[in-house]
Design an enzyme around this catalytic site. Structure first.
Site, PDB file in Angstrom:
ATOM      1  N   ASP A  30      64.462   6.937  14.328  1.00 33.62           N
ATOM      2  CA  ASP A  30      64.033   7.835  15.385  1.00 33.62           C
ATOM      3  C   ASP A  30      64.978   8.774  16.007  1.00 33.62           C
ATOM      4  O   ASP A  30      65.515   8.770  17.103  1.00 33.62           O
ATOM      5  CB  ASP A  30      63.337   7.115  16.462  1.00 33.62           C
ATOM      6  CG  ASP A  30      61.960   6.277  15.943  1.00 33.62           C
ATOM      7  OD1 ASP A  30      61.543   6.808  15.187  1.00 33.62           O
ATOM      8  OD2 ASP A  30      61.909   5.184  16.485  1.00 33.62           O
ATOM      9  N   GLU A 204      50.479  13.195  14.635  1.00 33.53           N
ATOM     10  CA  GLU A 204      50.190  11.799  14.561  1.00 33.53           C
ATOM     11  C   GLU A 204      51.226  11.326  15.955  1.00 33.53           C
ATOM     12  O   GLU A 204      50.698  10.624  16.792  1.00 33.53           O
ATOM     13  CB  GLU A 204      50.836  11.097  13.338  1.00 33.53           C
ATOM     14  CG  GLU A 204      50.762   9.583  13.422  1.00 33.53           C
ATOM     15  CD  GLU A 204      49.398   9.056  13.255  1.00 33.53           C
ATOM     16  OE1 GLU A 204      49.042   7.867  13.690  1.00 33.53           O
ATOM     17  OE2 GLU A 204      48.437   9.821  12.525  1.00 33.53           O
ATOM     18  N   GLU A 323      89.238   6.610  15.837  1.00 34.89           N
ATOM     19  CA  GLU A 323      88.727   5.299  16.010  1.00 34.89           C
ATOM     20  C   GLU A 323      88.283   4.824  14.511  1.00 34.89           C
ATOM     21  O   GLU A 323      87.852   5.529  13.834  1.00 34.89           O
ATOM     22  CB  GLU A 323      87.583   5.462  16.919  1.00 34.89           C
ATOM     23  CG  GLU A 323      87.623   5.919  18.237  1.00 34.89           C
ATOM     24  CD  GLU A 323      88.743   4.918  19.095  1.00 34.89           C
ATOM     25  OE1 GLU A 323      88.601   3.712  19.062  1.00 34.89           O
ATOM     26  OE2 GLU A 323      89.630   5.308  19.423  1.00 34.89           O
ATOM     27  N   GLU A 325      85.946   3.037  14.069  1.00 38.53           N
ATOM     28  CA  GLU A 325      84.534   3.036  13.687  1.00 38.53           C
ATOM     29  C   GLU A 325      83.857   4.448  13.798  1.00 38.53           C
ATOM     30  O   GLU A 325      82.689   4.663  13.669  1.00 38.53           O
ATOM     31  CB  GLU A 325      83.950   2.333  14.979  1.00 38.53           C
ATOM     32  CG  GLU A 325      83.947   3.159  16.216  1.00 38.53           C
ATOM     33  CD  GLU A 325      85.099   2.739  17.143  1.00 38.53           C
ATOM     34  OE1 GLU A 325      85.442   2.864  18.260  1.00 38.53           O
ATOM     35  OE2 GLU A 325      86.034   1.955  16.379  1.00 38.53           O
TER      36      GLU A 325
END
Length: 452
Positions: A30, A204, A323, A325
């Site tokens: 999402d 939907e 970083e 990450e």
């Protein structure tokens, strides 16, 4: 968290040429992108490993300056943020207004057992977020909020499955004027669905609303199940809507999909999710992105999922602190909150690696530094170019530091790192977990020639 306390559950593929999905060490779903201050911030749901339902307990935030290297900012919002929520941390969206960031999310209200929409607020795009109200902003049992601020400053909240609703938000972004209004789901507005008399249109769930060149777009997940992505347009933010067709056909080994569209650095990007990772599927999804161009008449072309993803928008500067990450592709690793702040990469074993794409070394690097920790005997960070088994331009030894959050900085010389290259940090050592890494940085200098 100790680095040996969790065994990675997402098995990584050995090939690292692909850049989709965007995140490989957790399942994400999402996508809700937000452009702010030269970066794309990506707000996602988080599917639990091995899930057989939409078992979702928190949300995650990622960001990128180039659409390929994504920084993991952890989880600044969870069910625990909302004292009144019991379950179902499902699809939301964040927006910036007045220097603050508002994140609208659907959760199950403990008191009523129905889905409701909460709003969290933060002073930074990466949080920490707090419950702005201490109660639902709106509740009618429906899901998937999307927020849009028009040019005149009026904000709108859209949501709904099986219906489609909107409400005008006040300037404080945490209250609204009037009552929720249901948008008529006509076949002219949202296409024709066959085979389901209770759902005559294709709409939907998962609305995504934005404005471009004076035209309002409503992109949505269509015709469960499996879903595809479709869209409608209108001359105003509340309609009347006209169905325009398919954006992304059904594909990708997930029976749901969810759109997010932004412009960034002069290009347009479509975010979605699929089940492309090992173990992936309808309840273990992963976010991906494609670059696209609108047709001359403003219509959206049909977009197909790829495993290559969007081209890199710029390069990465290795001579400022990066970083660990911040990753284009990771194999075998996990991340966790670091005692020094932010996140660190951990659960590193022999042969694991990180890919950082499009690193601009220029005339050359002379040394490398990394912030590391090890609760074992340590290991080695190999700096390789082009692939996990590519040319070695440096090796940094990491000692045992006495703890997985006991940090030290190690340095090593570098030779042969010039031009713009894909950098791989490959980790080697003995058995078990080797080390954690928090950040790294190269030093520019005369490119050395490796000894013969």
């Amino acid at each position: 968290m100790l680095a040996f306390a969790l065994v990675p559950a997402v098995v990584q593929p050995s090939a690292a040429r692909a850049d989709n999905p965007l995140v490989q060490h957790v399942y994400t779903a999402d996508p809700a992108p937000l452009v702010h201050d030269g970066r794309v911030y990506l707000y996602t749901g988080h599917d639990e490993d091995g899930s057989t339902y939409f078992t979702m307990k928190d949300w995650r935030v990622w960001s990128s300056a180039d659409m390929v290297n994504w920084t993991d900012h952890g989880s600044p919002l969870s069910l625990a943020t909302f004292s009144w929520a019991s379950a179902d941390a499902w699809a939301g969206q964040a927006v910036q207004r007045g220097g603050r960031f508002y994140w609208y999310v659907p959760v199950k209200n403990r008191a009523t057992g129905r889905m409701a929409i909460g709003v969290a607020v933060a002073d930074s795009p990466t949080g920490p977020f707090r419950d702005a109200l201490g109660r639902p902003l709106v509740e009618n049992g429906e899901i998937d909020p999307s927020v849009f601020i028009d040019d005149n400053g009026q904000a709108y909240l859209y949501w709904g499955n099986p219906n489609l609703w909107y409400v005008k938000l006040n300037a404080d972004m945490t209250s609204y004027a009037g009552s929720p209004t249901r948008i008529p789901l006509t076949t002219a507005g949202f296409g024709t669905r066959t085979g389901d008399p209770n759902r005559p249109t294709l709409y939907e769930e998962g609305p995504w609303v934005y404005k471009r060149n004076g035209l309002y777009y409503l992109v949505f997940a269509a015709k469960c199940c499996s879903e595809f992505i479709a869209y409608s347009t209108a001359p105003g933010p509340t309609g009347p809507w006209t169905y325009r067709g398919t954006v992304m056909p059904t594909q990708g080994s997930s029976f749901t999909n969810h759109p997010g569209i932004v412009d960034f650095k002069g290009n347009s990007y479509f975010f979605y999710h699929n089940g492309a990772l090992p173990g992936g599927g309808g309840y273990t999804r992963s976010v991906a992105v494609e670059r696209f161009s609108y047709n001359a008449d403003g219509t959206i072309p049909t977009i197909t999922m790829t495993n290559t993803g969007a081209p890199q928008a710029g390069t990465l500067n290795p001579y400022v602190r990066q970083e660990a990450e911040t990753i284009a592709w990771g194999s075998g690793i996990e991340t966790e909150p670091a005692a020094e702040g932010g996140m660190n990469v951990g659960w590193i074993e022999n042969g694991d690696h990180l890919k950082v794409k499009g690193v601009a070394f220029g005339a050359g690097a002379s040394s490398f530094a990394a912030r590391v920790a090890s609760g074992s005997s340590g290991g080695t960070v190999e700096l390789r170019l082009g692939s996990p088994n590519g040319t070695v331009v440096g090796r940094c030894g990491v000692p045992g530091t006495g703890g997985w959050q006991t940090w030290t900085t190690v340095t090593c010389p570098v030779s042969g790192a010039t031009g713009t290259q894909d950098l791989y940090l490959r980790f080697t050592g003995g058995s078990g977990y080797l080390l954690n890494i928090n950040w790294w940085q190269f030093t520019a200098g005369t490119a050395l020639t490796a000894p013969r």
